[in-house]
Write a protein that holds these residues in place. Structure first.
Motif, PDB file in Angstrom:
ATOM      1  N   TYR A  53       0.850  -1.182   0.000  1.00 55.58           N
ATOM      2  CA  TYR A  53       0.000   0.000   0.000  1.00 55.58           C
ATOM      3  C   TYR A  53       0.887   1.234   0.000  1.00 55.58           C
ATOM      4  CZ  TYR A  53      -3.728  -3.211   1.163  1.00 55.58           C
ATOM      5  OH  TYR A  53      -4.617  -4.234   1.133  1.00 55.58           O
ATOM      6  N   PRO A  54       0.560   2.204  -0.852  1.00 58.35           N
ATOM      7  CA  PRO A  54       1.370   3.425  -0.834  1.00 58.35           C
ATOM      8  C   PRO A  54       1.187   4.170   0.481  1.00 58.35           C
ATOM      9  CG  PRO A  54      -0.511   3.679  -2.286  1.00 58.35           C
ATOM     10  CD  PRO A  54      -0.510   2.258  -1.813  1.00 58.35           C
ATOM     11  N   ASN A  55       2.218   4.877   0.889  1.00 54.11           N
ATOM     12  CA  ASN A  55       2.158   5.655   2.129  1.00 54.11           C
ATOM     13  C   ASN A  55       1.301   6.881   1.873  1.00 54.11           C
ATOM     14  OD1 ASN A  55       2.535   6.771   4.581  1.00 54.11           O
ATOM     15  ND2 ASN A  55       4.703   7.217   4.331  1.00 54.11           N
ATOM     16  N   GLY A  56       0.052   6.825   2.333  1.00 53.61           N
ATOM     17  CA  GLY A  56      -0.889   7.904   2.072  1.00 53.61           C
ATOM     18  C   GLY A  56      -0.790   9.028   3.084  1.00 53.61           C
ATOM     19  N   GLY A  57      -0.171   8.779   4.212  1.00 58.94           N
ATOM     20  CA  GLY A  57      -0.064   9.807   5.227  1.00 58.94           C
ATOM     21  C   GLY A  57      -1.350   9.966   6.012  1.00 58.94           C
ATOM     22  N   GLY A  58      -1.363  10.963   6.864  1.00 60.96           N
ATOM     23  CA  GLY A  58      -2.499  11.197   7.743  1.00 60.96           C
ATOM     24  C   GLY A  58      -3.740  11.661   7.011  1.00 60.96           C
ATOM     25  N   GLU A  59      -3.556  12.416   5.950  1.00 66.85           N
ATOM     26  CA  GLU A  59      -4.712  12.950   5.218  1.00 66.85           C
ATOM     27  C   GLU A  59      -5.535  11.828   4.597  1.00 66.85           C
ATOM     28  OE1 GLU A  59      -5.455  15.526   1.198  1.00 66.85           O
ATOM     29  OE2 GLU A  59      -3.824  16.148   2.514  1.00 66.85           O
ATOM     30  N   ALA A  60      -4.875  10.853   4.009  1.00 69.86           N
ATOM     31  CA  ALA A  60      -5.594   9.735   3.402  1.00 69.86           C
ATOM     32  C   ALA A  60      -6.308   8.915   4.471  1.00 69.86           C
ATOM     33  CB  ALA A  60      -4.629   8.853   2.610  1.00 69.86           C
ATOM     34  N   MET A  61      -5.676   8.697   5.592  1.00 67.43           N
ATOM     35  CA  MET A  61      -6.309   7.925   6.659  1.00 67.43           C
ATOM     36  C   MET A  61      -7.528   8.665   7.212  1.00 67.43           C
ATOM     37  SD  MET A  61      -4.700   5.176   6.659  1.00 67.43           S
ATOM     38  CE  MET A  61      -5.366   4.400   8.090  1.00 67.43           C
ATOM     39  N   GLU A  62      -7.449   9.977   7.297  1.00 65.75           N
ATOM     40  CA  GLU A  62      -8.586  10.777   7.763  1.00 65.75           C
ATOM     41  C   GLU A  62      -9.754  10.681   6.777  1.00 65.75           C
ATOM     42  OE1 GLU A  62     -10.861  13.244  10.181  1.00 65.75           O
ATOM     43  OE2 GLU A  62      -9.013  12.159  10.597  1.00 65.75           O
ATOM     44  N   ARG A  63      -9.445  10.716   5.489  1.00 68.48           N
ATOM     45  CA  ARG A  63     -10.492  10.574   4.477  1.00 68.48           C
ATOM     46  C   ARG A  63     -11.149   9.207   4.565  1.00 68.48           C
ATOM     47  NH1 ARG A  63      -8.899  11.578  -1.307  1.00 68.48           N
ATOM     48  NH2 ARG A  63     -11.124  11.330  -1.552  1.00 68.48           N
ATOM     49  N   ILE A  64     -10.337   8.179   4.769  1.00 66.75           N
ATOM     50  CA  ILE A  64     -10.884   6.826   4.898  1.00 66.75           C
ATOM     51  C   ILE A  64     -11.788   6.740   6.116  1.00 66.75           C
ATOM     52  CG2 ILE A  64     -10.254   4.433   5.424  1.00 66.75           C
ATOM     53  CD1 ILE A  64      -7.781   4.861   3.636  1.00 66.75           C
ATOM     54  N   ARG A  65     -11.378   7.345   7.226  1.00 67.12           N
ATOM     55  CA  ARG A  65     -12.186   7.316   8.435  1.00 67.12           C
ATOM     56  C   ARG A  65     -13.516   8.036   8.213  1.00 67.12           C
ATOM     57  NH1 ARG A  65     -13.628  10.257  12.466  1.00 67.12           N
ATOM     58  NH2 ARG A  65     -12.406  12.071  11.902  1.00 67.12           N
ATOM     59  N   LEU A  66     -13.482   9.191   7.571  1.00 69.15           N
ATOM     60  CA  LEU A  66     -14.712   9.949   7.315  1.00 69.15           C
ATOM     61  C   LEU A  66     -15.644   9.202   6.356  1.00 69.15           C
ATOM     62  CD1 LEU A  66     -13.289  13.577   6.993  1.00 69.15           C
ATOM     63  CD2 LEU A  66     -14.673  12.639   8.852  1.00 69.15           C
ATOM     64  N   ILE A  67     -15.076   8.589   5.334  1.00 70.30           N
ATOM     65  CA  ILE A  67     -15.896   7.840   4.386  1.00 70.30           C
ATOM     66  C   ILE A  67     -16.501   6.616   5.064  1.00 70.30           C
ATOM     67  CG2 ILE A  67     -15.769   6.420   2.291  1.00 70.30           C
ATOM     68  CD1 ILE A  67     -13.789   8.499   1.202  1.00 70.30           C
ATOM     69  N   SER A  68     -15.736   5.958   5.920  1.00 71.71           N
ATOM     70  CA  SER A  68     -16.260   4.795   6.645  1.00 71.71           C
ATOM     71  C   SER A  68     -17.396   5.205   7.581  1.00 71.71           C
ATOM     72  CB  SER A  68     -15.158   4.124   7.448  1.00 71.71           C
ATOM     73  OG  SER A  68     -14.151   3.639   6.603  1.00 71.71           O
ATOM     74  N   GLN A  69     -17.239   6.338   8.235  1.00 69.05           N
ATOM     75  CA  GLN A  69     -18.279   6.837   9.130  1.00 69.05           C
ATOM     76  C   GLN A  69     -19.545   7.175   8.337  1.00 69.05           C
ATOM     77  OE1 GLN A  69     -17.107  10.379  11.176  1.00 69.05           O
ATOM     78  NE2 GLN A  69     -18.710  10.219  12.700  1.00 69.05           N
ATOM     79  N   GLU A  70     -19.381   7.840   7.210  1.00 72.94           N
ATOM     80  CA  GLU A  70     -20.527   8.173   6.373  1.00 72.94           C
ATOM     81  C   GLU A  70     -21.200   6.905   5.846  1.00 72.94           C
ATOM     82  OE1 GLU A  70     -21.651  10.835   2.426  1.00 72.94           O
ATOM     83  OE2 GLU A  70     -19.573  10.297   2.801  1.00 72.94           O
ATOM     84  N   ASN A  71     -20.396   5.902   5.507  1.00 72.23           N
ATOM     85  CA  ASN A  71     -20.936   4.631   5.030  1.00 72.23           C
ATOM     86  C   ASN A  71     -21.794   3.978   6.105  1.00 72.23           C
ATOM     87  OD1 ASN A  71     -21.409   2.365   3.528  1.00 72.23           O
ATOM     88  ND2 ASN A  71     -19.358   1.519   3.766  1.00 72.23           N
ATOM     89  N   ALA A  72     -21.348   4.010   7.354  1.00 75.97           N
ATOM     90  CA  ALA A  72     -22.122   3.420   8.451  1.00 75.97           C
ATOM     91  C   ALA A  72     -23.448   4.170   8.634  1.00 75.97           C
ATOM     92  CB  ALA A  72     -21.310   3.443   9.734  1.00 75.97           C
ATOM     93  N   GLN A  73     -23.418   5.495   8.551  1.00 77.35           N
ATOM     94  CA  GLN A  73     -24.644   6.278   8.683  1.00 77.35           C
ATOM     95  C   GLN A  73     -25.625   5.961   7.553  1.00 77.35           C
ATOM     96  OE1 GLN A  73     -23.113  10.254   8.696  1.00 77.35           O
ATOM     97  NE2 GLN A  73     -22.691  10.268  10.894  1.00 77.35           N
ATOM     98  N   LEU A  74     -25.112   5.857   6.332  1.00 76.67           N
ATOM     99  CA  LEU A  74     -25.984   5.568   5.198  1.00 76.67           C
ATOM    100  C   LEU A  74     -26.573   4.165   5.297  1.00 76.67           C
ATOM    101  CD1 LEU A  74     -23.942   7.209   2.304  1.00 76.67           C
ATOM    102  CD2 LEU A  74     -26.074   8.024   3.318  1.00 76.67           C
TER     103      LEU A  74
END
Length: 108
Positions: A49-70
């Motif tokens: 996996y490419p090193n996405g840094g903190g920004e990519a991990m934050e986006r993944i967390r937000l998308i996962s949270q939105e997915n759970a809500q939906l």
């Protein structure tokens, strides 16, 4: 036992085309993996996996949270749709009787 040079001359273009085609297929496959977000593989077949840094991990967390809500909202909408389908397909007399029984339960 030596090979006839004419046989080697006949087979060589096929071998060169096969090597070039396989290299081209590898390049296209790698490009498609990168374009669509799939992990690349190292020489042992393990995903890298490419090193996405903190920004990519934050986006993944937000998308996962939105997915759970939906998903939760979709579940409640499915329940409501089932009730509406039942109301639309039940006989009117059964529906009226069920409403009356609910009204009497609330009064008691």
């Amino acid at each position: 036992m030596a090979l006839d040079p004419s046989i080697i001359e006949a087979i060589a273009p096929v071998g060169v085309v096969a090597v070039i085609a396989s290299m081209g297929a590898w390049v296209v496959t790698t490009w498609m993996k990168v374009k669509n977000g799939y992990p690349l593989e190292n020489s042992w077949g393990k995903p890298m996996y490419p090193n996405g840094g903190g920004e990519a991990m934050e986006r993944i967390r937000l998308i996962s949270q939105e997915n759970a809500q939906l998903r939760a909202e979709l579940g409640s909408l499915k329940d409501r749709m089932a009730v509406l389908e039942r109301i639309a397909t039940d006989k009117p007399s059964m529906l009226a009787a069920e409403i009356d029984s609910l009204a009497t339960k609330q009064l008691n």
